[in-house]
Motif scaffolding. Structure first.
Motif, mmCIF file in Angstrom:
data_model
loop_
_atom_site.group_PDB
_atom_site.id
_atom_site.type_symbol
_atom_site.label_atom_id
_atom_site.label_comp_id
_atom_site.label_asym_id
_atom_site.label_seq_id
_atom_site.Cartn_x
_atom_site.Cartn_y
_atom_site.Cartn_z
ATOM 1 N N MET A 207 0.844 -1.209 0.000
ATOM 2 C CA MET A 207 0.000 0.000 0.000
ATOM 3 C C MET A 207 0.877 1.255 0.000
ATOM 4 N N SER B 204 -5.316 13.303 1.046
ATOM 5 C CA SER B 204 -3.943 13.338 1.585
ATOM 6 C C SER B 204 -3.447 14.772 1.816
ATOM 7 N N LEU C 70 2.003 7.812 -6.018
ATOM 8 C CA LEU C 70 1.086 8.967 -6.137
ATOM 9 C C LEU C 70 1.835 10.277 -5.883
ATOM 10 N N HIS C 71 2.836 10.210 -4.995
ATOM 11 C CA HIS C 71 3.645 11.397 -4.691
ATOM 12 C C HIS C 71 4.891 11.477 -5.575
ATOM 13 N N VAL D 90 -6.886 3.914 -2.379
ATOM 14 C CA VAL D 90 -6.059 4.826 -3.182
ATOM 15 C C VAL D 90 -6.871 6.076 -3.550
ATOM 16 N N ILE E 296 2.392 1.989 -3.361
ATOM 17 C CA ILE E 296 1.448 2.636 -4.295
ATOM 18 C C ILE E 296 1.264 4.112 -3.932
ATOM 19 N N PHE E 297 1.124 4.405 -2.636
ATOM 20 C CA PHE E 297 0.961 5.803 -2.200
ATOM 21 C C PHE E 297 2.204 6.626 -2.560
ATOM 22 N N TYR F 125 -7.287 8.139 -0.309
ATOM 23 C CA TYR F 125 -5.988 8.731 0.052
ATOM 24 C C TYR F 125 -5.663 9.904 -0.866
ATOM 25 N N ASN F 126 -5.919 9.714 -2.157
ATOM 26 C CA ASN F 126 -5.607 10.772 -3.130
ATOM 27 C C ASN F 126 -6.466 12.020 -2.909
#
Lengths: 174, 174
Positions: A18, B85, A25-26, B78, A21-22, B81-82
């Motif tokens: 997890m 965040s 995203l960053h 996801v 994957i996060f 979170y996106n």
């Protein structure tokens, strides 16, 4: 109390998937790869801990596969897709999907048909994930597409690979 | 030949989960949610197809759970979170992780302890995923955190929920 340690280690593997994957995203690709490698470490430890604490179970095996698909099937596919989606377009999508779907089939088959052999039938998904990441650094994009197809084939193939961690014992003892 | 249709539908579910995550990478949140809903549709169809074509199997059940964790555990986490965040920081990470880990435990337990009842023990993960997404639109962030904890608890709880698709029959027949 000690018998929950193997499951906690498996959840640690899932958590790494997890967080990988996060990290994508960053746009923190290095961190994403590091989490996949850390997931490998948890994956190596959970089976050993289960045998050590005599805590092998069907629940543990299911938890293991569900974590493996995320950390070694989805996360590497997300990393590869993120790196190559702009330059390769639909070929990047193809690589990500063929790799993750092959991993999915491999894990489902591994759980359904337990051979009891001391070898794995088809390349284990953590090995394929690490190889995919290493190859994404050393190969030119066109060769990486070919390598991804080959790794995907090896996962669903019936070729035998040595098992260093004897993970299959987790079920037989459970 | 028809007996591969259920597995193809399950792979369709998995594909939706992957495409949902990729959509988040491109900041296409609407598309990401649409893929999760489409995954629900494939998930409803695969069990029915398996019974119709008498193609129920342990492989099919494993494929189903592995796809479910991706489409209804990882992809909604996801998405959430996106969205949150930046505004919620570590609370967004907490929501994403507690939801997906609870989904993981629920699926592993569902596979390991097959009750054979006509009800689900614990809220099924596709229901939780859809509720999480709907609630993310209607609730204020602080309430969403509470709702996520509640949904996560309901997944791992022993509360019985009605089964509309009688998915458990897939195993008993296999």
């Amino acid at each position: 109390m000690l018998n929950i340690i193997p499951s906690l280690l498996t959840i640690g593997n899932f958590l790494c998937g997890m967080l990988s994957i996060f990290s994508v995203l960053h746009q923190r690709i290095g961190k994403a790869i590091l989490f996949i490698c850390l997931g490998c470490l948890f994956d190596l430890l959970d089976g050993r801990a289960a045998r050590k604490f005599k805590a092998t179970s069907v629940f543990g095996k299911e938890l293991d596969s569900l974590s493996d698909i995320v950390t070694f099937g989805v996360a590497p596919a997300v990393v590869i897709y993120n790196i190559y989606s702009e330059t390769l377009g639909s070929a990047a999508l193809f690589m990500a999907l063929i790799f993750s779907i092959s991993g999915l089939i491999r894990l489902a088959r591994f759980n359904a048909k337990h051979s009891g052999l001391s070898t794995f039938i088809g390349m284990p998904i953590p090995v394929s994930a690490i190889l995919l990441i290493v190859l994404s650094f050393v190969l030119k994009p066109a060769y990486l597409v070919v390598a991804t197809i080959l790794l995907s084939y090896l996962m669903v193939s019936h070729i035998r690979f040595p098992s260093f961690k004897k993970k299959h014992m987790r079920v037989e003892k459970g």
